[in-house]
Design a protein around this motif. Structure first.
Motif, PDB file in Angstrom:
ATOM      1  N   LEU A 105      34.040  56.225  39.694  1.00  0.00           N
ATOM      2  CA  LEU A 105      35.154  55.284  39.646  1.00  0.00           C
ATOM      3  C   LEU A 105      35.811  55.326  38.266  1.00  0.00           C
ATOM      4  O   LEU A 105      35.129  55.388  37.256  1.00  0.00           O
ATOM      5  N   ASN A 106      37.134  55.258  38.256  1.00  0.00           N
ATOM      6  CA  ASN A 106      37.841  55.216  36.959  1.00  0.00           C
ATOM      7  C   ASN A 106      39.213  54.589  37.158  1.00  0.00           C
ATOM      8  O   ASN A 106      40.238  55.276  37.166  1.00  0.00           O
ATOM      9  N   TRP A 133      29.877  46.851  39.923  1.00  0.00           N
ATOM     10  CA  TRP A 133      30.778  46.188  38.985  1.00  0.00           C
ATOM     11  C   TRP A 133      30.668  46.799  37.587  1.00  0.00           C
ATOM     12  O   TRP A 133      31.638  46.843  36.845  1.00  0.00           O
ATOM     13  N   SER A 134      29.489  47.285  37.208  1.00  0.00           N
ATOM     14  CA  SER A 134      29.283  47.848  35.876  1.00  0.00           C
ATOM     15  C   SER A 134      30.096  49.118  35.649  1.00  0.00           C
ATOM     16  O   SER A 134      30.284  49.534  34.509  1.00  0.00           O
ATOM     17  N   ASP A 135      30.576  49.749  36.717  1.00  0.00           N
ATOM     18  CA  ASP A 135      31.451  50.913  36.566  1.00  0.00           C
ATOM     19  C   ASP A 135      32.909  50.514  36.390  1.00  0.00           C
ATOM     20  O   ASP A 135      33.759  51.370  36.134  1.00  0.00           O
ATOM     21  N   LEU A 138      33.728  47.558  31.631  1.00  0.00           N
ATOM     22  CA  LEU A 138      33.165  48.545  30.723  1.00  0.00           C
ATOM     23  C   LEU A 138      32.166  47.969  29.742  1.00  0.00           C
ATOM     24  O   LEU A 138      31.457  48.706  29.057  1.00  0.00           O
ATOM     25  N   ASP A 139      32.103  46.648  29.642  1.00  0.00           N
ATOM     26  CA  ASP A 139      31.110  45.980  28.808  1.00  0.00           C
ATOM     27  C   ASP A 139      30.786  44.644  29.457  1.00  0.00           C
ATOM     28  O   ASP A 139      31.490  44.198  30.367  1.00  0.00           O
ATOM     29  N   ASP A 140      29.713  43.987  28.980  1.00  0.00           N
ATOM     30  CA  ASP A 140      29.295  42.735  29.601  1.00  0.00           C
ATOM     31  C   ASP A 140      29.758  41.529  28.790  1.00  0.00           C
ATOM     32  O   ASP A 140      28.998  40.594  28.546  1.00  0.00           O
ATOM     33  N   ASP A 141      31.020  41.556  28.362  1.00  0.00           N
ATOM     34  CA  ASP A 141      31.575  40.425  27.640  1.00  0.00           C
ATOM     35  C   ASP A 141      32.771  39.874  28.418  1.00  0.00           C
ATOM     36  O   ASP A 141      33.286  40.509  29.338  1.00  0.00           O
ATOM     37  N   VAL A 147      39.634  41.992  31.945  1.00  0.00           N
ATOM     38  CA  VAL A 147      40.415  43.212  32.179  1.00  0.00           C
ATOM     39  C   VAL A 147      40.033  43.842  33.518  1.00  0.00           C
ATOM     40  O   VAL A 147      40.901  44.283  34.282  1.00  0.00           O
ATOM     41  N   ALA A 148      38.739  43.881  33.818  1.00  0.00           N
ATOM     42  CA  ALA A 148      38.282  44.492  35.067  1.00  0.00           C
ATOM     43  C   ALA A 148      38.803  43.727  36.284  1.00  0.00           C
ATOM     44  O   ALA A 148      39.215  44.328  37.284  1.00  0.00           O
TER      45      ALA A 148
END
Length: 245
Positions: A105-106, A133-135, A138-141, A147-148
């Motif tokens: 995914l991108n 979701w982690s893909d 891009l970070d866990d903040d 943004v995601a």
């Protein structure tokens, strides 16, 4: 575009007949989250949602209200694993109703995003799955999750009516002394502050150690803004299938 409503308009509003896809927990235009530890069967549960949408019946005991099409964007499984997921299913009756992406995914690559939007407009899914979701975050903040979610919104809003959305997410790294249950499972969700607040419903799959069934898992609804908080259910997850206990 901003839309404003009077109290009378809101009181008289009637949801469309096809607003609810599964139970009161998968709603067109709304986000549902499925969370759990790695290897507990989240991707198979997402597949079963798509299959239930195509063939009818229920998803973990929740009634499917109408036949619906599902598009699965997944980033972890190669084709050899996907073959294992689908080779024993009634694929001829699924082909019209399900689409599954290859890995990698991108949604931050403009060409990939344009391709995804074209596929959505062509297939017109009633439900979209994003796994994992982690893909996408891009970070866990909080900023990365914001943004995601905006990227997800671009895809959900590509067609009208907007599809229901299932996000498959991992749990936070467990604490050795923590054994949350019920609503407290919501706080175990990775990115729980942003993702958990956006979701209208959240389900958690947990592995349960049992001498009688080594494959026992428990499904808990830990958030349900638009429907009932259903009781936890227990399932045996073996050979790519869930069997209710």
């Amino acid at each position: 575009m901003l839309e404003l409503y009077t109290p009378s308009q809101l009181a008289q509003y009637s949801p469309p007949d096809n607003a609810y896809l599964v139970g009161k927990h998968f709603i067109r235009g709304a986000v549902t989250v499925l969370t759990g530890a790695p290897g507990v069967g989240k991707s198979f549960a997402a597949r079963d949602l798509a299959v239930a949408g195509a063939l009818g019946g229920n998803w973990f005991g929740l009634k499917v209200h109408e036949q619906f099409k599902t598009m699965i964007f997944q980033g972890e499984n190669q084709l050899i694993r996907l073959k294992k997921e689908y080779e024993n299913l009634d694929v001829e009756n699924l082909d019209e109703w399900i689409r599954v992406s290859g890995p990698n995914l991108n949604f931050y690559d403009p060409s990939y995003l344009r391709s995804a939007l074209d596929c959505i407009k062509d297939f017109e899914p009633h439900c979209m799955v994003f796994d994992p979701w982690s893909d996408i975050a891009l970070d866990d903040d909080k900023a990365s999750h914001t943004v995601a979610l905006r990227q997800i919104d671009k895809l959900i809003l590509a067609i009208d009516p907007s599809p229901a959305c299932l996000i498959v997410a991992h749990n936070r790294k467990p604490k050795s002394d923590s054994k949350p249950e019920g609503r407290d499972l919501l706080h175990e969700l990775s990115g729980s502050l942003k993702l958990g607040s956006r979701a209208r419903a959240v389900f958690s799959i947990q592995s349960v150690k049992s001498d009688d069934d080594k494959n026992l898992v428990k499904l808990t609804c830990c958030k349900s803004n638009d429907g009932e908080m259903i009781d936890p259910t227990f399932w045996s997850f073996e050979d790519c299938e869930f069997t209710r206990i």
